[in-house]
Scaffold this active site. Structure first.
Site, PDB file in Angstrom:
ATOM      1  CG  ASN A   1     -14.044 -31.451  -4.642  1.00 11.86           C
ATOM      2  OD1 ASN A   1     -14.649 -31.217  -3.600  1.00 11.86           O
ATOM      3  ND2 ASN A   1     -12.825 -31.013  -4.872  1.00 11.86           N
TER       4      ASN A   1
ATOM      5  CE  LYS B   1      -5.580 -30.386  -5.049  1.00 13.01           C
ATOM      6  NZ  LYS B   1      -5.447 -30.674  -6.481  1.00 13.01           N
TER       7      LYS B   1
ATOM      8  CD  GLU C   1      -9.354 -30.341  -2.942  1.00 18.53           C
ATOM      9  OE1 GLU C   1      -8.817 -29.769  -3.908  1.00 18.53           O
ATOM     10  OE2 GLU C   1      -9.958 -31.436  -3.045  1.00 18.53           O
TER      11      GLU C   1
ATOM     12  CG  ASN D   1       2.707 -28.057  -7.648  1.00 15.69           C
ATOM     13  OD1 ASN D   1       3.207 -27.199  -6.921  1.00 15.69           O
ATOM     14  ND2 ASN D   1       1.435 -28.041  -7.992  1.00 15.69           N
TER      15      ASN D   1
ATOM     16  N   GLY E   1       5.786 -31.742 -13.787  1.00 18.04           N
ATOM     17  CA  GLY E   1       4.937 -31.847 -14.977  1.00 18.04           C
ATOM     18  C   GLY E   1       5.638 -32.622 -16.083  1.00 18.04           C
ATOM     19  CB  SER E   2       6.027 -31.930 -19.697  1.00 21.13           C
ATOM     20  OG  SER E   2       6.680 -30.674 -19.565  1.00 21.13           O
ATOM     21  NE  ARG E   3      10.014 -28.638 -16.771  1.00 20.83           N
ATOM     22  CZ  ARG E   3      10.160 -27.687 -15.856  1.00 20.83           C
ATOM     23  NH1 ARG E   3      11.323 -27.121 -15.678  1.00 20.83           N
ATOM     24  NH2 ARG E   3       9.133 -27.289 -15.136  1.00 20.83           N
TER      25      ARG E   3
ATOM     26  CB  ALA F   1      -6.603 -36.616 -11.521  1.00 22.11           C
ATOM     27  CB  ALA F   2      -1.199 -35.319 -13.788  1.00 24.80           C
ATOM     28  N   GLY F   3      -1.177 -35.270 -10.654  1.00 27.65           N
ATOM     29  CA  GLY F   3      -0.437 -35.328  -9.386  1.00 27.65           C
ATOM     30  C   GLY F   3      -1.024 -36.385  -8.457  1.00 27.65           C
ATOM     31  CG  ASP F   4      -4.953 -35.929  -7.200  1.00 25.37           C
ATOM     32  OD1 ASP F   4      -4.266 -35.338  -6.345  1.00 25.37           O
ATOM     33  OD2 ASP F   4      -5.969 -35.422  -7.727  1.00 25.37           O
TER      34      ASP F   4
ATOM     35  CB  SER G   1      -7.872 -39.548 -16.657  1.00 24.39           C
ATOM     36  OG  SER G   1      -7.485 -38.903 -15.449  1.00 24.39           O
TER      37      SER G   1
HETATM   38  O1  RIB Z   1      -6.253 -32.757  -8.164  1.00 21.23           O
HETATM   39  C1  RIB Z   1      -7.370 -32.656  -9.016  1.00 21.23           C
HETATM   40  C2  RIB Z   1      -8.613 -32.395  -8.225  1.00 21.23           C
HETATM   41  O2  RIB Z   1      -8.498 -31.124  -7.617  1.00 21.23           O
HETATM   42  C3  RIB Z   1      -9.881 -32.326  -9.019  1.00 21.23           C
HETATM   43  O3  RIB Z   1     -10.480 -33.578  -9.210  1.00 21.23           O
HETATM   44  C4  RIB Z   1     -10.724 -31.340  -8.242  1.00 21.23           C
HETATM   45  O4  RIB Z   1     -11.832 -31.916  -7.621  1.00 21.23           O
HETATM   46  C5  RIB Z   1      -9.778 -30.716  -7.229  1.00 21.23           C
HETATM   47  O5  RIB Z   1      -9.982 -31.197  -5.969  1.00 21.23           O
END
Ligand code: RIB
Length: 322
Positions: A23, A52, A151, A195, A233-235, A260-263, A302
């Site tokens: 995306n 994602k 996705e 999550n 998350g923060s935990r 994008a933290a999870g990615d 990031s």
């Molecule tokens: O996981 C974050 C992503 O979710 C974003 O970059 C957005 O494009 C969505 O797909």
């Protein structure tokens, strides 16, 4: 740019095949999410590579993986920019299809001052993903992982997972955005990364605390998956495998943008497991990478490189068995 150096230079870079979305993220920074009927003045707007699938591919590459991306972009400027961004990270884009007459996927992301985000996706070309099975099969031979999410359409995801399973390639699934997991997937997935919201949706048990996440993870494992990670998350995260459940806390940092933290977590996890690292060590690398990610704005810009993650102080060894 080549993939970043690994902490384990003697290890060959694990090969990882990522099937998923790309995306262009349209990111609006706002003081808070607007209420219905409210007009709000935002701080800024930016166009940033995301999705994602692409984010997870970038994270794998920046942690030292050798990555091939399967997906679709439109024949527009965003599609060209997303392809170039992956290639800049040394990702193989031979299986990235440009769909004529289709728009590239777009995500509208509101980032609040707290760092929390809200995302709306318009799939565009992501809805056109199809598998070239003849091209995929040799890629899966000897690969450490097939990494995928929800996705892109379910049919190619199901087929790719089945092909990976048949080829002896482990599957890492991030069922996001959340949809029920088809029965066939439960026994073909090696590592499930969810999550707390996805965990609860999948097993019906709340997963807000580490103890609850451990129970939810055990329940998901019982469906046939070898390893489950519930991110909190923060935990930090809870890792569940045949040896039980362990809670790994996260370092305390100031969140700028959690996109994008999870990615980022998932990419580090996949590469570390592909290198042969222990499950808990891989989860801890993922937590450290995600902690860096949330201190920077945007999705792909990031995502940290391996050397930056390793420069952080290691997490304190205070993980607990649940
Ligand atoms: O996981 C974050 C992503 O979710 C974003 O970059 C957005 O494009 C969505 O797909």
């Amino acid at each position: 740019m080549s993939p970043t150096s690994s902490s384990r230079p003697s290890q060959p870079a694990p090969r990882i095949v990522v099937l998923g979305s790309l995306n262009m993220d349209l990111v609006l920074r706002v003081p808070h999410a607007p209420a219905a009927g409210e007009t709000l003045q935002g701080h800024s707007i930016a166009t940033i590579p995301g999705g994602k699938g692409a984010n997870q591919a970038v994270s794998c590459a920046r942690q030292g993986g050798q990555v091939r991306m399967i997906g679709c972009v439109g024949d527009d400027a965003h599609g060209a920019a997303l392809r170039e961004a992956l290639e800049d990270d040394g990702i193989d884009t031979a299986a990235l299809r440009t769909v004529a007459g289709e728009a590239t996927g777009t995500a509208l992301i509101l980032v609040e001052d707290s760092g929390q985000n809200r995302i709306v996706i318009v799939p565009g070309a992501n809805a056109r993903v199809e598998l070239d099975e003849a091209a995929l099969q040799p890629q899966l031979q000897g690969a450490a992982f097939l990494v995928t999410q929800f996705e892109t359409p379910m049919a190619p995801v199901l087929r790719a997972v089945a092909l990976a399973h048949d080829a002896g390639c482990k599957v890492m699934l991030n069922p996001s955005p959340m949809q029920p997991i088809p029965d066939a997937l439960w026994t073909q997935v090696d590592t499930l990364v969810v999550n707390e919201i996805e965990a609860e949706a999948l097993c019906g048990l709340a997963a807000d605390t580490p103890q609850q996440a451990a129970a939810a993870g055990r329940s998901l494992r019982a469906k046939g998956i070898a390893r489950v990670v519930v991110t909190l998350g923060s935990r930090g995260a809870v890792a569940v495998d045949g040896d039980g459940a362990r809670h790994h806390p996260a370092p305390t940092v100031q969140a700028v943008d959690t996109t994008a933290a999870g990615d980022t977590f998932l990419g580090a996890l996949a590469v570390a497991l592909g290198e042969g690292q222990a499950f808990d060590a891989a989860v801890r690398l993922g937590i450290r990478a995600a902690a860096l990610c949330i201190q920077q704005p945007g999705a792909q810009p990031s995502i940290p490189r391996r050397d930056a993650v390793l420069r952080q102080s290691p997490l304190p060894p205070d993980w607990s068995t649940l």
